[in-house]
Design a protein around this motif. Structure first.
Motif, mmCIF file in Angstrom:
data_model
loop_
_atom_site.group_PDB
_atom_site.id
_atom_site.type_symbol
_atom_site.label_atom_id
_atom_site.label_comp_id
_atom_site.label_asym_id
_atom_site.label_seq_id
_atom_site.Cartn_x
_atom_site.Cartn_y
_atom_site.Cartn_z
ATOM 1 N N ARG A 1 -44.222 83.268 -40.751
ATOM 2 C CA ARG A 1 -42.883 83.117 -40.176
ATOM 3 C C ARG A 1 -42.962 82.573 -38.757
ATOM 4 O O ARG A 1 -42.122 81.753 -38.349
ATOM 5 C CB ARG A 1 -42.136 84.447 -40.207
ATOM 6 N N VAL A 2 -43.953 83.019 -37.995
ATOM 7 C CA VAL A 2 -44.134 82.491 -36.636
ATOM 8 C C VAL A 2 -44.419 80.995 -36.694
ATOM 9 O O VAL A 2 -43.877 80.203 -35.911
ATOM 10 C CB VAL A 2 -45.275 83.236 -35.915
ATOM 11 N N ARG A 3 -45.276 80.598 -37.630
ATOM 12 C CA ARG A 3 -45.605 79.182 -37.766
ATOM 13 C C ARG A 3 -44.376 78.378 -38.185
ATOM 14 O O ARG A 3 -44.145 77.262 -37.682
ATOM 15 C CB ARG A 3 -46.738 79.013 -38.791
ATOM 16 N N ASP B 1 -41.264 79.109 -37.521
ATOM 17 C CA ASP B 1 -40.386 79.029 -36.349
ATOM 18 C C ASP B 1 -40.828 77.890 -35.423
ATOM 19 O O ASP B 1 -39.987 77.159 -34.870
ATOM 20 C CB ASP B 1 -40.392 80.347 -35.579
ATOM 21 N N ARG B 2 -42.131 77.737 -35.262
ATOM 22 C CA ARG B 2 -42.632 76.657 -34.409
ATOM 23 C C ARG B 2 -42.324 75.285 -35.012
ATOM 24 O O ARG B 2 -41.975 74.337 -34.301
ATOM 25 C CB ARG B 2 -44.138 76.816 -34.211
ATOM 26 N N GLN C 1 -45.837 87.729 -41.348
ATOM 27 C CA GLN C 1 -45.387 87.481 -39.979
ATOM 28 C C GLN C 1 -46.010 86.219 -39.407
ATOM 29 O O GLN C 1 -45.337 85.434 -38.716
ATOM 30 C CB GLN C 1 -45.728 88.682 -39.093
ATOM 31 N N ARG C 2 -47.287 86.004 -39.691
ATOM 32 C CA ARG C 2 -47.955 84.809 -39.179
ATOM 33 C C ARG C 2 -47.321 83.537 -39.741
ATOM 34 O O ARG C 2 -47.136 82.550 -39.030
ATOM 35 C CB ARG C 2 -49.453 84.855 -39.499
#
Length: 219
Positions: A8-10, A12-13, A5-6
């Motif tokens: 994927r969040v990165r 996305d940014r 998840q971490r």
């Protein structure tokens, strides 16, 4: 939030940042053809951050990393669009679970580094931060083991709950569960300032045990 998840969040940014770089497009002056049309500084920053994430996640030899380095070479619109496409592909593979082995390797390397730090703290007679650090590594390691074995966990699950869930699914034996429960007690005592409830020898046993446990269950 687990490791996948971490990442994927990165990603996305970085996708949003790539779109912002595309927004810096400025057409070449009349009669000028073939020069980069995007802001060079913004492009360079985005490219460096994207490559850092990809190499940290996949290693330098992965096809996605090689493709990004080849396709995203200058501040052209087409280069950034290609880079965004690669980042989207990586995010999709993460979502679908195709990069599980890579994430496990990354986690194992990170855990090794932190356990080395804990060992150094222990050698310097700092048993209390060493105990806290070992406990944090164990908790994140159990989350990774659960992810790899399909055991559903929640973000608020603590070390004790994770231990119970994994033992209930027979990921490891009840005897191992009891050992982990002892290390959990040491970690909780350290985190709550009850430093007299455990000794340096207890932390040394925890450090060795956590190292052995993760080596066995994260490979």
């Amino acid at each position: 939030m687990d490791t996948s998840q971490r990442f994927r969040v990165r990603i996305d940014r970085l996708l949003a940042k790539g779109s912002a770089v595309l927004g810096t497009h400025s057409p070449d002056p009349p009669g000028v053809i073939g020069f980069p049309t995007l802001d060079h500084g913004a492009f360079t920053e985005w490219r460096a951050q994207s490559l850092s994430l990809l190499t940290n996640l996949l290693g330098t030899d992965h096809v996605y990393v090689a493709s990004f380095e080849q396709e995203v070479d200058r501040s052209y619109t087409s280069s950034v669009e290609a880079g965004i496409g690669i980042l989207k592909a990586v995010s999709e593979d993460l979502e679908d679970g195709f990069l599980t082995d890579v994430l496990t390797l990354v986690s194992a390397e990170v855990f090794t580094d932190f356990l080395a730090m804990a060992g150094h703290l222990l050698e310097c007679e700092y048993k209390d931060p060493a105990a806290s650090l070992c406990g944090a590594v164990l908790e994140e390691g159990l989350r990774r083991v659960a992810t790899n074995r399909g055991v559903q966990v929640r973000e608020r699950d603590d070390l004790s709950t994770l231990n119970q869930k994994l033992a209930a699914k027979s990921i490891y034996t009840r005897l191992v569960q009891k050992r982990l429960a002892v290390w959990t007690d040491v970690r909780n005592a350290a985190d709550h300032g009850k430093f007299s409830e455990y000794s340096k020898a207890d932390v040394a046993d925890m450090h060795a045990g956590v190292s052995s446990f993760l080596a066995r269950h994260l490979t």
